[in-house]
Design a protein around this motif. Structure first.
Motif, PDB file in Angstrom:
ATOM      1  N   UNK A 118      38.070 -51.213  93.206  1.00 30.81           N
ATOM      2  CA  UNK A 118      39.365 -51.911  93.098  1.00 30.81           C
ATOM      3  C   UNK A 118      39.309 -53.120  92.164  1.00 30.81           C
ATOM      4  N   UNK A 119      38.251 -53.929  92.305  1.00 33.03           N
ATOM      5  CA  UNK A 119      38.142 -55.172  91.536  1.00 33.03           C
ATOM      6  C   UNK A 119      38.156 -54.869  90.031  1.00 33.03           C
ATOM      7  N   UNK A 120      37.329 -53.892  89.633  1.00 32.77           N
ATOM      8  CA  UNK A 120      37.272 -53.535  88.209  1.00 32.77           C
ATOM      9  C   UNK A 120      38.591 -52.968  87.702  1.00 32.77           C
ATOM     10  N   UNK A 121      39.213 -52.123  88.520  1.00 30.05           N
ATOM     11  CA  UNK A 121      40.457 -51.478  88.086  1.00 30.05           C
ATOM     12  C   UNK A 121      41.604 -52.475  88.017  1.00 30.05           C
ATOM     13  N   UNK A 122      41.416 -53.659  88.638  1.00 27.46           N
ATOM     14  CA  UNK A 122      42.475 -54.670  88.631  1.00 27.46           C
ATOM     15  C   UNK A 122      42.312 -55.700  87.521  1.00 27.46           C
ATOM     16  N   UNK A 123      41.151 -55.665  86.833  1.00 27.71           N
ATOM     17  CA  UNK A 123      40.887 -56.598  85.728  1.00 27.71           C
ATOM     18  C   UNK A 123      41.812 -56.326  84.560  1.00 27.71           C
ATOM     19  N   UNK A 124      42.370 -57.369  83.992  1.00 29.97           N
ATOM     20  CA  UNK A 124      43.231 -57.162  82.823  1.00 29.97           C
ATOM     21  C   UNK A 124      42.471 -56.637  81.621  1.00 29.97           C
ATOM     22  N   UNK A 125      41.152 -56.969  81.562  1.00 26.10           N
ATOM     23  CA  UNK A 125      40.379 -56.530  80.398  1.00 26.10           C
ATOM     24  C   UNK A 125      39.675 -55.187  80.630  1.00 26.10           C
TER      25      UNK A 125
END
Ligand SMILES: [Cu+2]
Length: 504
Positions: free
Chosen positions: A435-442
């Motif tokens: 989830x954390x990675x998929x939520x990163x703008x970059x």
């Protein structure tokens, strides 16, 4: 005959009496003694899976708690980092083949170290079959001992591993964790035995952080990660998971499930799957081998265990229900006179190509610790197709499948599981792994978050049988398994319902 046979870690009760585990422990120690910038080190291998725990500097592991003591220097040069690190494929049809190559490379490193220590030349990576009988749902005891039999520190022991109840007791819960995905018959797409997006995942390009997990990746893979790691454990985030030695035994079992699935079912023949992301002009899959050579591989080269010279001691297909049986049972339940005797044709569809939106909630909701309830308004003109299809259900007119989607779920932590219900009936559990990675703008996914697809056909069938389908809305409740910290925010962009036509 394959040269190497991967065996069950629970042999000899999962203790250090099992030579595969004892040699694994010693060899992990060898890899851990190497520097971060050594391509043959434990740390380099974990960074190939992922290492972006926050911030923008390589590697971002300074936030990690407890054992093992993870080095963050000296760094490899930038060209090496860009070539090897942050490669793992998730929410993608490349999930299974990328991880197969990763395991082969790690296994070669470990075997090399085993041999250098005087161990067996045919050492192979053991698997943790958490869905097996008796005590196998528990982590093998060799991973929780602080010391090896000779009294030295056990390299398999990790402090940041907390379990489903966050109390350090490591096991997986059955249910929700299951082998139901093994009854799927389609790698990408859907049919009466395969929920969207299919066993192996949706068609993607290079997908280090993606959107929708395939069925094998969702359950058991993602759920096992979060249940083993617990809150803030290494296994609960793809950017620290490769640091925990149990990671490779978990993935070995996922690899075994894929191989067992292939006894009856076939992999994609699409050239873009076979050739891998390099065909899209993107990064290739590449691993360092012990001889200081780089190994480049494609998904197409990962499909035959025989060609890769290894096998498993147990590849028996599971008892997951057969497609014809489940569809016949469904038709009988819906009151259809005839039952299906022919084999259904494969519909190799892409996500959503045969489905229609029939309703959605008002928009974004934030999940809090006590859970939330939201109402999905159904669009009568499209929704009425569902009860119509159930009423006309027969072997020549198949009833619709109905899916619930949690769209664009975003947050800052992966270590949670959401329990989703529709009109008080359990629709499923989803793991927030990734989830954390998929939520990163970059991120590759431009910060769009994860989307979860739950098959709620059985719930809809039950409402229909009880004459309760003449409705204009459905109530959806979402309840987190673990507490949500004050500084953490989990949002769901939209809750929607889709119908999908079934064809013979
Ligand atoms: Cu994994």
């Amino acid at each position: 005959m394959a040269k190497f046979t991967r065996k069950n870690a629970w042999d000899q009760n999962g203790t250090f009496d099992n030579p595969d585990l004892l040699w694994y422990a010693k060899a992990v120690g060898v890899m851990q003694s190497r520097a971060l910038n050594d391509e043959n080190s434990w740390w380099f291998f974990a960074a190939m899976h992922g290492e972006q725990m926050g911030g923008s500097e390589f590697p971002n592991w300074n936030v990690l708690p407890g054992l093992p003591n993870v080095p963050t220097t000296p760094l490899p040069d930038t060209a090496t980092i860009n070539k090897y690190w942050n490669q793992c494929q998730h929410q993608s049809w490349y999930f299974a083949p990328w991880h197969r190559g990763y395991l082969i490379a790690l296994e070669e490193q470990i075997r090399e170290a085993v041999i250098s220590l005087g161990g067996p030349a045919d050492w192979a990576l053991p698997y943790w079959n958490y869905l097996g009988p008796d005590d196998q749902y528990k982590i093998p005891p060799a991973f929780t001992e602080k010391n090896l039999p000779d009294g030295t520190l056990n390299p398999l022991y990790v402090t940041a591993r907390y379990g489903p109840k966050n109390n350090g007791n490591i096991y997986i819960e059955i249910p929700p964790i299951s082998e139901a995905c093994q009854g799927n018959t389609i790698y990408t797409g859907s049919n009466s035995s395969t929920s969207l997006p299919g066993y192996g995942g949706p068609e993607t390009k290079f997908s280090h952080d993606g959107r929708v997990s395939g069925n094998l990746e969702s359950n058991p893979h993602n759920l096992v990660h979060v249940q083993v790691g617990g809150q803030d454990g290494l296994m609960s985030d793809p950017d620290s998971a490769g640091l925990d030695p149990i990671f490779y035994l978990h993935h070995c079992n996922i690899d075994r499930m894929w191989a067992s699935w292939n006894v009856k079912n076939h992999n994609p023949i699409n050239p873009m799957w076979l050739g891998g992301p390099a065909l899209y002009g993107e990064r290739e899959f590449i691993m360092p081998l012990p001889n200081n050579k780089a190994w480049v591989y494609t998904p197409g080269e990962m499909t035959s265990l025989a060609r890769l010279d290894y096998t498993y001691d147990d590849l028996a297909p599971t008892t997951a229900p057969l497609l014809e049986k489940t569809l016949s049972q469904r038709l009988t339940k819906l009151g259809a006179k005839s039952v299906v005797t022919e084999t259904l044709q494969e519909q190799n569809m892409n996500l959503g190509s045969n489905s229609e939106l029939v309703g959605a909630n008002a928009g974004q909701v934030q999940i809090d610790g006590s859970g939330i309830k939201t109402t999905v308004k159904l669009e009568s003109s499209s929704w009425k197709n569902v009860p119509n299809s159930l009423m006309k259900a027969s072997a020549s007119s198949l009833p619709d499948q109905v899916y619930l989607q949690l769209e664009n779920v975003k947050g800052t932590k992966d270590a949670n599981i959401l329990k989703v219900s529709v009109n008080h009936q359990l629709a499923g559990h989803v793991s927030l792994f990734g989830l954390r990675n998929a939520s990163h703008n970059d991120g590759h996914n431009a910060g769009n978050g994860l989307t979860f697809i739950l098959n709620i056909t059985e719930i809809i069938d039950n409402l229909y049988i009880n004459n309760k389908l003449d409705i204009d809305s459905l109530d959806v409740t979402i309840l987190p398994d673990n507490a949500i910290a004050a500084d953490e925010k989990i949002t769901v962009g939209r809750v929607s319902i889709y119908r999908e036509e079934q064809k013979l």
